[in-house]
Motif scaffolding. Structure first.
Motif, short mmCIF file in Angstrom:
data_model
loop_
_atom_site.label_atom_id
_atom_site.label_comp_id
_atom_site.label_asym_id
_atom_site.label_seq_id
_atom_site.Cartn_x
_atom_site.Cartn_y
_atom_site.Cartn_z
N SER A 190 0.83 -1.21 0.00
CA SER A 190 0.00 0.00 0.00
C SER A 190 0.87 1.26 0.00
O SER A 190 0.51 2.25 -0.63
N THR A 191 2.02 1.23 0.67
CA THR A 191 2.93 2.37 0.65
C THR A 191 3.47 2.60 -0.75
O THR A 191 3.46 3.72 -1.26
N ARG A 192 3.90 1.52 -1.42
CA ARG A 192 4.42 1.63 -2.79
C ARG A 192 3.35 2.14 -3.75
O ARG A 192 3.65 2.87 -4.69
N ALA A 193 2.10 1.74 -3.51
CA ALA A 193 1.00 2.15 -4.40
C ALA A 193 0.48 3.54 -4.08
O ALA A 193 -0.38 4.06 -4.78
N GLY A 194 0.99 4.14 -3.00
CA GLY A 194 0.55 5.47 -2.63
C GLY A 194 -0.81 5.51 -1.97
O GLY A 194 -1.47 6.54 -1.97
N VAL A 195 -1.23 4.38 -1.39
CA VAL A 195 -2.52 4.33 -0.71
C VAL A 195 -2.36 5.05 0.63
O VAL A 195 -1.53 4.66 1.45
#
Length: 147
Positions: free
Chosen positions: A83-88
């Motif tokens: 989720s951090t990598r996806a910008g969530v």
């Protein structure tokens, strides 16, 4: 102040949004994504992973070697990294997946025993009810239609 009343069952329908079936879009289709994932896993890490009885998701060590199936304690760190990598902007955890399963399955009318079995709760569990979140007070309102 004037209350806003929806004229459709779901919020996205009330706003005129078109709901897309993920199976219709190859970019977001979970079946195609899983098939591609398994194909790459077999190509890079061997035929052992072609067997359908192997874990759906595998652990990978820091050197990129497949270590076997993921264990329950590895789900939360993986969800947080993804989720951090996806910008969530939401802090997801392993419990987010459990809450999502219980809430969506209940909303879709699934049997509580089936939800309990798949989610790892005891059948007729009171704690499972705490995981079943409602979108708002209008969906499945207990007093609707009583007058």
């Amino acid at each position: 102040m004037r209350p806003g009343l929806r004229r459709a069952h779901r919020q996205d329908q009330a706003l005129g949004a078109q709901r897309q079936d993920p199976l219709d879009d190859p970019e977001i289709c979970p079946v195609r994504a899983h098939t591609a994932y398994r194909s790459r896993l077999v190509a890079e890490h061997g035929e052992r992973w072609a067997d359908p009885s192997t874990p759906a998701f595998v652990g990978i060590d820091r050197w990129g070697r497949v270590t076997g199936g993921m264990v329950p304690d590895s789900v939360t760190p993986a969800i947080k990294r993804i989720s951090t990598r996806a910008g969530v902007p939401v802090a997801w955890t392993g419990h987010s997946l459990r809450i999502g399963l219980a809430s969506v399955a209940r909303r879709a009318g699934r049997d509580a025993i089936a939800i309990a079995d798949q989610g790892g709760w005891a059948r007729h569990s009171r704690s499972m009810l705490g995981y079943m979140q409602r979108d708002d007070g209008w969906d499945h309102n207990a007093s609707a239609g009583l007058a």
